[in-house]
Motif scaffolding. Structure first.
Motif, PDB file in Angstrom:
ATOM      1  N   GLU A 139       0.828  -1.201   0.000  1.00  0.00           N
ATOM      2  CA  GLU A 139       0.000   0.000   0.000  1.00  0.00           C
ATOM      3  C   GLU A 139       0.868   1.260   0.000  1.00  0.00           C
ATOM      4  N   ASP A 186       2.253   1.718  -3.452  1.00  0.00           N
ATOM      5  CA  ASP A 186       1.233   2.264  -4.352  1.00  0.00           C
ATOM      6  C   ASP A 186       1.134   3.778  -4.221  1.00  0.00           C
ATOM      7  N   GLN A 207       1.979   6.676  -7.277  1.00  0.00           N
ATOM      8  CA  GLN A 207       1.020   7.669  -7.759  1.00  0.00           C
ATOM      9  C   GLN A 207       1.674   9.026  -8.016  1.00  0.00           C
ATOM     10  N   HIS A 250       1.647  -6.451  -7.596  1.00  0.00           N
ATOM     11  CA  HIS A 250       1.121  -7.135  -6.419  1.00  0.00           C
ATOM     12  C   HIS A 250       0.890  -8.604  -6.725  1.00  0.00           C
TER      13      HIS A 250
END
Length: 252
Positions: free
Chosen positions: A47, A50, A54, A63
Motif C-alpha cells: 500500500e 502504491d 502515484q 502485487h
C-alpha cells in the motif's frame, strides 16, 4: 544514449526499510525505474509503494496475492520488464543490504557490453561484508565453495542477489522453468547463464547486514540449495564428460 534500466525489488514486510532503499537508489541513479514486487505484505508495504507510485512515474508496483518466494517474485519482475523493453534489469534487496552507491559499478560494466550478467560480489578482491555474524559469514562462504566444487561455474559469489542482467540473457533463458527460491534461485540463474554461453563479470561490493526488518533465511532454503546443487553438479559434469569423449573420439 542512456540504457533503459529497471531495478526489481521483491518485498515482504519491508515497510520500514523500503523508503530508505528507494531514497538511496534515486539519489545515486535518478534516471532508473524501479519495480516493487510485493507478495501481499501484511505490514502495508504494498500500500505504501502504491502511494509512492502515484506521485513518482519511476516507481511501479506488481502485487502478488501470496508469499511464494524470492525466485518467483524475481521471475514475475523479469517478465514484466521484458514486456516493457527494458535493456538492463537489476536485482536489488529492499532491506539495505545492497548499497545504492555500488549500483553504478554493475551498470557501467553492463552498459559497456563487457558482460551479459554482472554480479555484485562479496567474495572477489575488494568485496566486503559489514556486521555479519560468523554463522552467516561461514554459511555464505561455504555455500559458494560448495557450488564451485560441485558445479565448476567459475563464479566466486553464485549466491549473490545484487545483479544486473542484460535483456538478451533473460530473453534467452527459459524463465518458466525456474522454480528455485532463495540462495538456490541465484545459483540456478547463474547456472543457466553459464550453460547458455553468456559472459559473467563480478565486481566488488560492500554488503551490509540489514538494520530494519527480519531476515527471510530459513532451513528449508538452505536444504533446497544443497540438494539442487548436487543434482545440477552431476548433470553438468556428465555433459562435460560427454563433450570430452566426443572430442576424443573425433581425434582418433
Amino acid at each position: 544514449m542512456l540504457s533503459k534500466i529497471l531495478v526489481v525489488i521483491p518485498t515482504y514486510n519491508e515497510r520500514l526499510a523500503l523508503p530508505v532503499t528507494l531514497s538511496g537508489l534515486f539519489e545515486q541513479q535518478p534516471e532508473i525505474d524501479v519495480l516493487i514486487v510485493d507478495d501481499g505484505s501484511p505490514d502495508g508495504t504494498g500500500e505504501w509503494a502504491d502511494e509512492q507510485a502515484q506521485s513518482d512515474p519511476r516507481i511501479s508496483v506488481l502485487h502478488r496475492s501470496e508469499k511464494s518466494g524470492l525466485g518467483m517474485a524475481y521471475i514475475a519482475g523479469f517478465e514484466w520488464a521484458l514486456e516493457r523493453d527494458y535493456e538492463i534489469i537489476c536485482e536489488f534487496d529492499a532491506d539495505g543490504s545492497h548499497r545504492p552507491l555500488d549500483l553504478e559499478q554493475l551498470l557501467s560494466v553492463a552498459r559497456a557490453g563487457e558482460a551479459d550478467l554482472v554480479i555484485g560480489s562479496r567474495w572477489v578482491p575488494g568485496g566486503t561484508i559489514v556486521d555479519w555474524p560468523k554463522s552467516r559469514f561461514f554459511l555464505s562462504r561455504g555455500a559458494n565453495v560448495y557450488v564451485n566444487a560441485a558445479m565448476g561455474l567459475g563464479v566466486k559469489d553464485a549466491t549473490a542477489g545484487f545483479r544486473a542482467y542484460t535483456r538478451e540473457v533473460l530473453e534467452e533463458l527459459d524463465l518458466s522453468g525456474v522454480q528455485s527460491q532463495g540462495y538456490c534461485f541465484q545459483i540456478d540463474m547463474t547456472y543457466r547463464t553459464v550453460e547458455a554461453g553468456f559472459r559473467i563479470a563480478e565486481v566488488p561490493i560492500v554488503f551490509v547486514e540489514r538494520e530494519l526488518g527480519e531476515s527471510k533465511m530459513s532451513g528449508s532454503i538452505i536444504s533446497e540449495a544443497f540438494t539442487k546443487v548436487a543434482g545440477w553438479g552431476l548433470a553438468r559434469r556428465r555433459r562435460q564428460l560427454r563433450r570430452l569423449l566426443t572430442r576424443t573420439s573425433a581425434l582418433t
